[in-house]
Scaffold this motif. Structure first.
Motif, PDB file in Angstrom:
ATOM      1  N   LEU A  54       0.853  -1.190   0.000  1.00  0.00           N
ATOM      2  CA  LEU A  54       0.000   0.000   0.000  1.00  0.00           C
ATOM      3  C   LEU A  54       0.884   1.233   0.000  1.00  0.00           C
ATOM      4  N   PRO A  55       0.596   2.194  -0.859  1.00  0.00           N
ATOM      5  CA  PRO A  55       1.339   3.452  -0.760  1.00  0.00           C
ATOM      6  C   PRO A  55       1.173   4.027   0.654  1.00  0.00           C
ATOM      7  N   TRP A  56       2.266   4.468   1.223  1.00  0.00           N
ATOM      8  CA  TRP A  56       2.226   4.993   2.596  1.00  0.00           C
ATOM      9  C   TRP A  56       1.178   6.081   2.753  1.00  0.00           C
ATOM     10  N   GLU A  57       0.947   6.848   1.674  1.00  0.00           N
ATOM     11  CA  GLU A  57      -0.017   7.947   1.716  1.00  0.00           C
ATOM     12  C   GLU A  57      -1.447   7.469   1.969  1.00  0.00           C
ATOM     13  N   LYS A  58      -1.723   6.193   1.769  1.00  0.00           N
ATOM     14  CA  LYS A  58      -3.071   5.658   1.983  1.00  0.00           C
ATOM     15  C   LYS A  58      -3.361   5.415   3.464  1.00  0.00           C
ATOM     16  N   LEU A  59      -2.345   5.432   4.293  1.00  0.00           N
ATOM     17  CA  LEU A  59      -2.504   5.118   5.716  1.00  0.00           C
ATOM     18  C   LEU A  59      -2.632   6.381   6.559  1.00  0.00           C
ATOM     19  N   SER A  60      -3.588   6.377   7.456  1.00  0.00           N
ATOM     20  CA  SER A  60      -3.747   7.453   8.448  1.00  0.00           C
ATOM     21  C   SER A  60      -3.792   6.796   9.810  1.00  0.00           C
ATOM     22  N   TYR A  61      -2.975   7.283  10.725  1.00  0.00           N
ATOM     23  CA  TYR A  61      -2.960   6.682  12.055  1.00  0.00           C
ATOM     24  C   TYR A  61      -4.112   7.224  12.884  1.00  0.00           C
ATOM     25  N   ILE A  72      -9.998   2.132   1.936  1.00  0.00           N
ATOM     26  CA  ILE A  72     -10.105   0.990   1.027  1.00  0.00           C
ATOM     27  C   ILE A  72     -11.042  -0.022   1.671  1.00  0.00           C
ATOM     28  N   ASP A  73     -12.019  -0.487   0.913  1.00  0.00           N
ATOM     29  CA  ASP A  73     -12.889  -1.528   1.463  1.00  0.00           C
ATOM     30  C   ASP A  73     -12.312  -2.908   1.140  1.00  0.00           C
ATOM     31  N   LYS A  74     -12.866  -3.910   1.751  1.00  0.00           N
ATOM     32  CA  LYS A  74     -12.364  -5.273   1.620  1.00  0.00           C
ATOM     33  C   LYS A  74     -12.383  -5.754   0.169  1.00  0.00           C
ATOM     34  N   GLU A  75     -13.428  -5.414  -0.573  1.00  0.00           N
ATOM     35  CA  GLU A  75     -13.551  -5.858  -1.961  1.00  0.00           C
ATOM     36  C   GLU A  75     -12.463  -5.233  -2.834  1.00  0.00           C
ATOM     37  N   THR A  76     -12.191  -3.954  -2.622  1.00  0.00           N
ATOM     38  CA  THR A  76     -11.130  -3.282  -3.375  1.00  0.00           C
ATOM     39  C   THR A  76      -9.783  -3.899  -3.032  1.00  0.00           C
ATOM     40  N   LEU A  77      -9.570  -4.179  -1.761  1.00  0.00           N
ATOM     41  CA  LEU A  77      -8.314  -4.780  -1.329  1.00  0.00           C
ATOM     42  C   LEU A  77      -8.139  -6.174  -1.925  1.00  0.00           C
ATOM     43  N   GLU A  78      -9.204  -6.963  -1.940  1.00  0.00           N
ATOM     44  CA  GLU A  78      -9.106  -8.321  -2.473  1.00  0.00           C
ATOM     45  C   GLU A  78      -8.706  -8.340  -3.945  1.00  0.00           C
ATOM     46  N   TYR A 130      10.581  -4.408  -6.783  1.00  0.00           N
ATOM     47  CA  TYR A 130      10.125  -3.042  -6.495  1.00  0.00           C
ATOM     48  C   TYR A 130      10.852  -2.075  -7.416  1.00  0.00           C
ATOM     49  N   ASP A 131      10.426  -2.022  -8.678  1.00  0.00           N
ATOM     50  CA  ASP A 131      11.024  -1.100  -9.629  1.00  0.00           C
ATOM     51  C   ASP A 131      10.001  -0.035 -10.029  1.00  0.00           C
ATOM     52  N   GLN A 132      10.376   0.821 -10.962  1.00  0.00           N
ATOM     53  CA  GLN A 132       9.512   1.920 -11.397  1.00  0.00           C
ATOM     54  C   GLN A 132       8.161   1.406 -11.900  1.00  0.00           C
ATOM     55  N   ALA A 133       8.177   0.363 -12.727  1.00  0.00           N
ATOM     56  CA  ALA A 133       6.928  -0.177 -13.291  1.00  0.00           C
ATOM     57  C   ALA A 133       6.023  -0.718 -12.184  1.00  0.00           C
ATOM     58  N   TYR A 134       6.611  -1.404 -11.206  1.00  0.00           N
ATOM     59  CA  TYR A 134       5.826  -1.952 -10.105  1.00  0.00           C
ATOM     60  C   TYR A 134       5.226  -0.814  -9.279  1.00  0.00           C
ATOM     61  N   GLY A 135       6.041   0.199  -8.994  1.00  0.00           N
ATOM     62  CA  GLY A 135       5.553   1.355  -8.245  1.00  0.00           C
ATOM     63  C   GLY A 135       4.391   2.029  -8.949  1.00  0.00           C
ATOM     64  N   GLU A 136       4.512   2.207 -10.257  1.00  0.00           N
ATOM     65  CA  GLU A 136       3.438   2.826 -11.027  1.00  0.00           C
ATOM     66  C   GLU A 136       2.171   1.981 -10.980  1.00  0.00           C
ATOM     67  N   ARG A 137       2.328   0.671 -11.030  1.00  0.00           N
ATOM     68  CA  ARG A 137       1.166  -0.236 -10.962  1.00  0.00           C
ATOM     69  C   ARG A 137       0.470  -0.134  -9.596  1.00  0.00           C
ATOM     70  N   ILE A 138       1.243  -0.181  -8.532  1.00  0.00           N
ATOM     71  CA  ILE A 138       0.666  -0.124  -7.181  1.00  0.00           C
ATOM     72  C   ILE A 138       0.004   1.225  -6.943  1.00  0.00           C
ATOM     73  N   TYR A 139       0.734   2.289  -7.162  1.00  0.00           N
ATOM     74  CA  TYR A 139       0.194   3.624  -6.920  1.00  0.00           C
ATOM     75  C   TYR A 139      -1.005   3.896  -7.824  1.00  0.00           C
ATOM     76  N   GLY A 140      -0.910   3.474  -9.093  1.00  0.00           N
ATOM     77  CA  GLY A 140      -2.010   3.680 -10.038  1.00  0.00           C
ATOM     78  C   GLY A 140      -3.279   2.961  -9.614  1.00  0.00           C
ATOM     79  N   TYR A 141      -3.136   1.762  -9.058  1.00  0.00           N
ATOM     80  CA  TYR A 141      -4.310   1.020  -8.598  1.00  0.00           C
ATOM     81  C   TYR A 141      -5.082   1.822  -7.554  1.00  0.00           C
ATOM     82  N   TYR A 142      -4.357   2.528  -6.720  1.00  0.00           N
ATOM     83  CA  TYR A 142      -4.988   3.316  -5.651  1.00  0.00           C
ATOM     84  C   TYR A 142      -5.240   4.773  -6.043  1.00  0.00           C
TER      85      TYR A 142
END
Length: 126
Positions: free
Chosen positions: A72-79, A90-96, A109-121
């Motif tokens: 998860l991008p760190w920016e998605k987390l709030s303490y 994020i709801d359970k269905e989106t996470l699944e 963990y390269d540029q393409a992977y980062g873009e995929r993860i961040y883009g998903y969110y």
């Protein structure tokens, strides 16, 4: 005072703005309705900037067996102090349906992977 006593004396808990990595790992992650989704397994830190890129959420399985790992991008987390854990919008269905990996595979963990993860969110990578 021995080296062990000195090490135990060093603040590894947390301050107003900082928290020790060992306190983050294992911290619960909740959705906005307060339902526990999983816990922080670890987090990935950029070697050069020192910035956290991803928190890896351990989700699913029973007692950690059969769990998958969700970067998860760190920016998605709030303490949330009241819940004693992180809250994500994020709801359970989106996470699944999110990008993930199993314990026997490690992503690159390269540029393409980062873009995929961040883009998903819905976030821009770097």
């Amino acid at each position: 005072m021995t080296d062990t006593e000195i090490a135990n004396d060093i603040a590894t808990d947390e301050t107003e703005a900082l928290i020790a990595s060992n306190k983050v790992e294992g911290t619960a992650v909740y959705d906005e309705d307060g339902e526990k989704l999983g816990s922080i397994y670890n987090f990935m830190v950029d070697k050069f900037s020192g910035q956290v890129e991803y928190a890896v959420l351990q989700f699913g399985g029973v007692f950690g067996i059969g769990s998958d790992y969700y970067p998860l991008p760190w920016e998605k987390l709030s303490y949330d102090v009241d819940q004693g854990g992180y809250v994500v919008d994020i709801d359970k269905e989106t996470l699944e349906a999110a990008p993930r990996y199993t314990a026997d595979e490690q992503p690159v963990y390269d540029q393409a992977y980062g873009e995929r993860i961040y883009g998903y969110y819905g976030l821009n990578y770097n």
